[in-house]
Design an enzyme around this catalytic site. Structure first.
Site, PDB file in Angstrom:
ATOM      1  CB  THR A  54      -0.910   0.033   1.251  1.00  0.00           C
ATOM      2  OG1 THR A  54      -0.114   0.344   2.396  1.00  0.00           O
ATOM      3  CG2 THR A  54      -1.637  -1.293   1.455  1.00  0.00           C
ATOM      4  CB  CYS A  55       0.316   4.852  -0.208  1.00  0.00           C
ATOM      5  SG  CYS A  55      -1.024   5.107   0.948  1.00  0.00           S
ATOM      6  CG  ASN A  56       0.322   4.791   4.679  1.00  0.00           C
ATOM      7  OD1 ASN A  56       1.006   5.750   4.345  1.00  0.00           O
ATOM      8  ND2 ASN A  56      -0.970   4.901   4.900  1.00  0.00           N
ATOM      9  NE  ARG A  57       0.464  -1.477   6.634  1.00  0.00           N
ATOM     10  CZ  ARG A  57       0.985  -1.307   7.860  1.00  0.00           C
ATOM     11  NH1 ARG A  57       1.946  -2.060   8.297  1.00  0.00           N
ATOM     12  NH2 ARG A  57       0.507  -0.377   8.663  1.00  0.00           N
ATOM     13  CB  SER A 114      -3.569   2.305  10.108  1.00  0.00           C
ATOM     14  OG  SER A 114      -3.906   1.043   9.607  1.00  0.00           O
ATOM     15  CD  GLU A 119      -6.146   2.745   6.477  1.00  0.00           C
ATOM     16  OE1 GLU A 119      -6.332   2.406   5.306  1.00  0.00           O
ATOM     17  OE2 GLU A 119      -5.068   2.603   7.071  1.00  0.00           O
ATOM     18  CD  GLN A 121      -8.247   3.090   1.525  1.00  0.00           C
ATOM     19  OE1 GLN A 121      -7.344   3.725   2.064  1.00  0.00           O
ATOM     20  NE2 GLN A 121      -8.917   3.530   0.477  1.00  0.00           N
ATOM     21  CD  GLN A 125      -4.984  -0.474   1.206  1.00  0.00           C
ATOM     22  OE1 GLN A 125      -4.631  -0.449   2.385  1.00  0.00           O
ATOM     23  NE2 GLN A 125      -4.806   0.551   0.386  1.00  0.00           N
TER      24      GLN A 125
END
Length: 151
Positions: A54-57, A114, A119, A121, A125
């Site tokens: 994901t954009c964060n991991r 998160s 979160e 979402q 994912q």
């Protein structure tokens, strides 16, 4: 969760350990995740795996041979798939084994790990990552059970 001569591991980089600029080139898009799963599982020492990107991991959940160096395997993966060298990011990656890897996935799936606590979402994912791993048959018995328990 000891697996005899194998280990369950997660090797990852996230918003807590790195900047967005460091993570961005490592992201694996929806259109390349199936190929990413196949490429990763073709590497020596990997028995089964699921990749959450994901954009964060970017996290690699895998069953590995005990002698497998998971960071070197992930570095080899990025070299093969994207043509990038991640050795300079070694200290940004975390590695958790067995029960710590299980706990980590549960925390991620619950939204506790998160940027925004709770979160929801991320669960979608994770389900998409698992579904992709199932489609290309890189998820085996342990990964199936682990992810179903996280859901």
């Amino acid at each position: 969760m000891s697996l005899g001569k194998w280990n369950l591991v997660v090797c990852g980089i996230n918003h807590k350990t790195s900047s967005l600029e460091e993570r961005e080139p490592l992201q694996i898009g929806r259109n390349e995740i199936a190929a990413a799963h196949a490429t990763f599982c073709d590497l020596d020492g990997i028995k089964e795996a699921a990749i959450v990107s994901t954009c964060n991991r970017n996290e690699f959940y895998a069953i590995i041979d005990k002698e497998c160096d998971i960071f070197k395997t992930v570095a080899s993966f990025y070299s093969k798939l994207k043509g990038i060298d991640i050795e300079n990011l070694h200290d940004r990656f975390y590695i958790k084994k067995n029960s710590q890897a299980v706990d980590h996935l549960y925390r991620v799936a619950a939204g506790i790990d998160s940027m925004v606590i709770g979160e929801n979402q991320i669960l979608r994912q994770i389900k998409e990552a698992y579904s992709s791993a199932c489609q290309v048959k890189t998820a085996g018995k342990v990964i199936h059970r682990l992810f179903h328990q996280a859901f």
